[in-house]
Design an enzyme around this catalytic site. Structure first.
Site, PDB file in Angstrom:
ATOM      1  N   CYS A 103      36.288  30.476   2.630  1.00 39.34           N
ATOM      2  CA  CYS A 103      37.538  31.137   2.225  1.00 39.34           C
ATOM      3  C   CYS A 103      38.716  30.772   3.118  1.00 39.34           C
ATOM      4  CB  CYS A 103      37.355  32.641   2.209  1.00 39.34           C
ATOM      5  SG  CYS A 103      36.051  33.133   1.083  1.00 39.34           S
ATOM      6  N   HIS A 243      43.916  36.727   2.237  1.00 41.25           N
ATOM      7  CA  HIS A 243      42.804  36.281   1.399  1.00 41.25           C
ATOM      8  C   HIS A 243      42.414  37.433   0.480  1.00 41.25           C
ATOM      9  CE1 HIS A 243      39.147  34.702  -0.060  1.00 41.25           C
ATOM     10  NE2 HIS A 243      38.354  35.435   0.709  1.00 41.25           N
ATOM     11  N   ASN A 273      37.420  37.315  -5.790  1.00 42.56           N
ATOM     12  CA  ASN A 273      37.479  36.433  -4.626  1.00 42.56           C
ATOM     13  C   ASN A 273      37.238  34.988  -5.078  1.00 42.56           C
ATOM     14  OD1 ASN A 273      37.031  34.999  -2.275  1.00 42.56           O
ATOM     15  ND2 ASN A 273      35.630  36.494  -1.369  1.00 42.56           N
TER      16      ASN A 273
HETATM   17  N1  ACO Z   1      27.356  48.222  -8.769  1.00 42.78           N
HETATM   18  C1  ACO Z   1      26.784  49.385  -8.456  1.00 42.78           C
HETATM   19  N2  ACO Z   1      26.174  49.615  -7.287  1.00 42.78           N
HETATM   20  C2  ACO Z   1      26.158  48.616  -6.403  1.00 42.78           C
HETATM   21  C3  ACO Z   1      26.736  47.360  -6.659  1.00 42.78           C
HETATM   22  C4  ACO Z   1      27.355  47.186  -7.915  1.00 42.78           C
HETATM   23  N3  ACO Z   1      27.953  46.038  -8.274  1.00 42.78           N
HETATM   24  N4  ACO Z   1      26.580  46.571  -5.591  1.00 42.78           N
HETATM   25  C5  ACO Z   1      25.916  47.276  -4.668  1.00 42.78           C
HETATM   26  N5  ACO Z   1      25.660  48.525  -5.167  1.00 42.78           N
HETATM   27  C6  ACO Z   1      24.974  49.624  -4.524  1.00 42.78           C
HETATM   28  C7  ACO Z   1      24.029  49.172  -3.441  1.00 42.78           C
HETATM   29  O1  ACO Z   1      22.782  48.810  -3.985  1.00 42.78           O
HETATM   30  C8  ACO Z   1      23.959  50.402  -2.587  1.00 42.78           C
HETATM   31  O2  ACO Z   1      23.058  51.311  -3.190  1.00 42.78           O
HETATM   32  P1  ACO Z   1      22.051  52.195  -2.290  1.00 42.78           P
HETATM   33  O3  ACO Z   1      22.927  53.011  -1.405  1.00 42.78           O
HETATM   34  O4  ACO Z   1      21.268  52.943  -3.290  1.00 42.78           O
HETATM   35  O5  ACO Z   1      21.254  51.165  -1.508  1.00 42.78           O
HETATM   36  C9  ACO Z   1      25.345  51.019  -2.703  1.00 42.78           C
HETATM   37  O6  ACO Z   1      25.935  50.433  -3.871  1.00 42.78           O
HETATM   38  C10 ACO Z   1      26.236  50.744  -1.509  1.00 42.78           C
HETATM   39  O7  ACO Z   1      26.140  49.351  -1.193  1.00 42.78           O
HETATM   40  P2  ACO Z   1      26.981  48.726  -0.033  1.00 42.78           P
HETATM   41  O8  ACO Z   1      26.664  47.283   0.071  1.00 42.78           O
HETATM   42  O9  ACO Z   1      26.829  49.570   1.194  1.00 42.78           O
HETATM   43  O10 ACO Z   1      28.454  48.947  -0.598  1.00 42.78           O
HETATM   44  P3  ACO Z   1      29.791  48.761   0.171  1.00 42.78           P
HETATM   45  O11 ACO Z   1      30.582  49.982   0.105  1.00 42.78           O
HETATM   46  O12 ACO Z   1      29.592  48.124   1.517  1.00 42.78           O
HETATM   47  O13 ACO Z   1      30.540  47.685  -0.736  1.00 42.78           O
HETATM   48  C11 ACO Z   1      30.974  45.325  -0.837  1.00 42.78           C
HETATM   49  C12 ACO Z   1      29.928  46.429  -0.962  1.00 42.78           C
HETATM   50  C13 ACO Z   1      32.038  45.549  -1.897  1.00 42.78           C
HETATM   51  C14 ACO Z   1      30.295  43.982  -1.043  1.00 42.78           C
HETATM   52  C15 ACO Z   1      31.632  45.395   0.576  1.00 42.78           C
HETATM   53  O14 ACO Z   1      30.623  45.465   1.548  1.00 42.78           O
HETATM   54  C16 ACO Z   1      32.498  44.202   0.854  1.00 42.78           C
HETATM   55  O15 ACO Z   1      33.521  44.016   0.238  1.00 42.78           O
HETATM   56  N6  ACO Z   1      32.130  43.356   1.848  1.00 42.78           N
HETATM   57  C17 ACO Z   1      32.906  42.211   2.189  1.00 42.78           C
HETATM   58  C18 ACO Z   1      32.606  41.108   1.226  1.00 42.78           C
HETATM   59  C19 ACO Z   1      33.608  39.996   1.387  1.00 42.78           C
HETATM   60  O16 ACO Z   1      34.772  40.202   1.572  1.00 42.78           O
HETATM   61  N7  ACO Z   1      33.132  38.789   1.331  1.00 42.78           N
HETATM   62  C20 ACO Z   1      34.053  37.718   1.536  1.00 42.78           C
HETATM   63  C21 ACO Z   1      33.352  36.555   1.380  1.00 42.78           C
HETATM   64  S1  ACO Z   1      34.442  35.289   1.800  1.00 42.78           S
HETATM   65  C22 ACO Z   1      33.677  33.774   1.649  1.00 42.78           C
HETATM   66  O17 ACO Z   1      33.692  33.031   2.587  1.00 42.78           O
HETATM   67  C23 ACO Z   1      32.970  33.420   0.368  1.00 42.78           C
END
Ligand code: ACO
Length: 341
Positions: A103, A243, A273
């Site tokens: 990214c 980003h 993203n």
């Molecule tokens: N729909 C419904 N539930 C979901 C989903 C979904 N799409 N995805 C995960 N869940 C569930 C999980 O299974 C979990 O359930 P559980 O509590 O029963 O185990 C619950 O939701 C919470 O999951 P978390 O992973 O803790 O959710 P969080 O609030 O952390 O949000 C997210 C997840 C959106 C991915 C967040 O962590 C995030 O944005 N992280 C940064 C990601 C990012 O910016 N990546 C950039 C990559 S850049 C590159 O170089 C490609």
């Protein structure tokens, strides 16, 4: 910029994985994303964006001296996407280089191109950020497939004596977090075979919480550091282009930096993203919306796999491009015929 026509909404995803529009919007701010069709690839998106950039800059392909493509989803292991572009554009004098810093790729490319121009090696560089993230996400993994989209953005960088331009680039890496976000298979460590395919090693894997924690800190620290090294106080920036990964990350950065929300450009709701394409697409839309004018000071900040961060402080000195006449798209031959099989 170039976007696939196909829109995949959160409602569409509800029928693919166990998720809801409400969960995706509240956790990420994303409503929909663009998905490449079968006859599109990173290369076709990059080609369309490149043609627009050259047309907008009124630069002939023969005058391009280097093409840099930032991507983590190249069409092939090799040759590079930039080699394919160089041929398709008839940019006969251009060197071609791909970089993979996820990214942060577009801002990394900006730093490299700036260095080559300022040191007197080159006058004209075509820089592209292009991704087809839909080809590397596991469409049965709800934790990742809802986050990403496909797109490309391109810019022409040119030598100028008018001052301004890129004021400072800051690039950084913390490789100890490398395995928080990775694609394991198909490289020299885990060469593609039936086992790696069965294991899903050709899909992106992410520890979302770990990346989230890193992202907020990286965005804030990198913004402050880039502004300081550019010698421009934070409140003198007219526009911030972060980003576009997650609205909660962007909002946390806004709060910690204490910058008016109206100065932050956001389009993550429409595209998700798009990795290396995220910043150039946002920059392009900011220009189209009249949010940049000659003299505007712009801060662009990215974070991503590596783990890595990047910041660019720039003062826009060129005339603001009018993109009204560009964007005719690729011909059927370019979409289908040029794609080597
Ligand atoms: N729909 C419904 N539930 C979901 C989903 C979904 N799409 N995805 C995960 N869940 C569930 C999980 O299974 C979990 O359930 P559980 O509590 O029963 O185990 C619950 O939701 C919470 O999951 P978390 O992973 O803790 O959710 P969080 O609030 O952390 O949000 C997210 C997840 C959106 C991915 C967040 O962590 C995030 O944005 N992280 C940064 C990601 C990012 O910016 N990546 C950039 C990559 S850049 C590159 O170089 C490609």
């Amino acid at each position: 910029m170039s976007l696939p026509d196909q829109v995949r909404t959160n409602q569409d995803l509800e029928s693919i994985v166990d998720t809801t529009d409400e969960w995706i919007r509240s956790r990420t701010g994303i409503r929909e994303r663009r998905i490449a069709s079968e006859d599109e690839s990173t290369y076709t998106l990059a080609l369309e964006a490149s043609k627009q950039a050259l047309e907008t800059a009124k630069l002939s392909p023969e005058d391009v001296e280097m093409i840099i493509v930032a991507t983590l989803t190249p069409d092939f292991g090799f040759p590079a996407v930039s080699n394919l572009l160089q041929d398709a554009l008839d940019a006969s004098d251009a060197a071609a280089v791909d970089i993979n810093s996820a990214c942060t790729g577009f801002l990394s490319g900006l730093a490299l191109a700036d260095g080559l121009i300022v040191s007197g090696h080159l006058d004209n560089v075509l820089l592209v950020g292009a991704e087809t993230m839909s080809r590397v996400v596991d469409w049965s993994d709800r934790a990742t497939c809802v986050l990403f989209g496909d797109a490309a953005g391109a810019a022409v960088l040119q030598k100028s004596d008018s001052g301004g331009g890129i004021l400072k680039s800051v690039l950084g890496s913390d490789g100890s977090g490398a395995m928080s976000l990775y694609l394991r298979g198909g490289g020299s460590r885990y060469q593609a075979n039936a086992h790696t395919i069965a294991n899903g090693d050709h899909f992106l894997k992410m520890d979302g919480r770990e990346v989230y924690r890193f992202a907020v800190k990286a965005m804030v620290d990198c913004t402050i550091d880039t502004a300081r090294r550019a010698g421009v106080p934070l409140d003198e920036f007219d526009l911030f282009i972060p980003h576009q990964a997650n609205i909660r990350i962007i909002n946390s950065a806004i709060r910690e930096l204490d910058v008016p929300e109206s100065k932050f450009f956001v389009n993550v709701d429409r595209y998700g993203n798009t990795s290396a394409a995220s910043i150039p697409v946002a920059l392009c839309e900011a220009i189209d919306e009249g949010r940049i004018e000659p003299g505007s000071k712009v801060m662009m900040v990215a974070f991503g796999a590596g783990l890595a961060w990047a910041g660019t402080a720039l003062e826009w000195t060129a005339p603001v491009p009018d993109r009204g006449v560009v964007g005719a798209g690729l011909s059927a031959r370019e979409r289908l015929g040029v794609l080597p099989s």
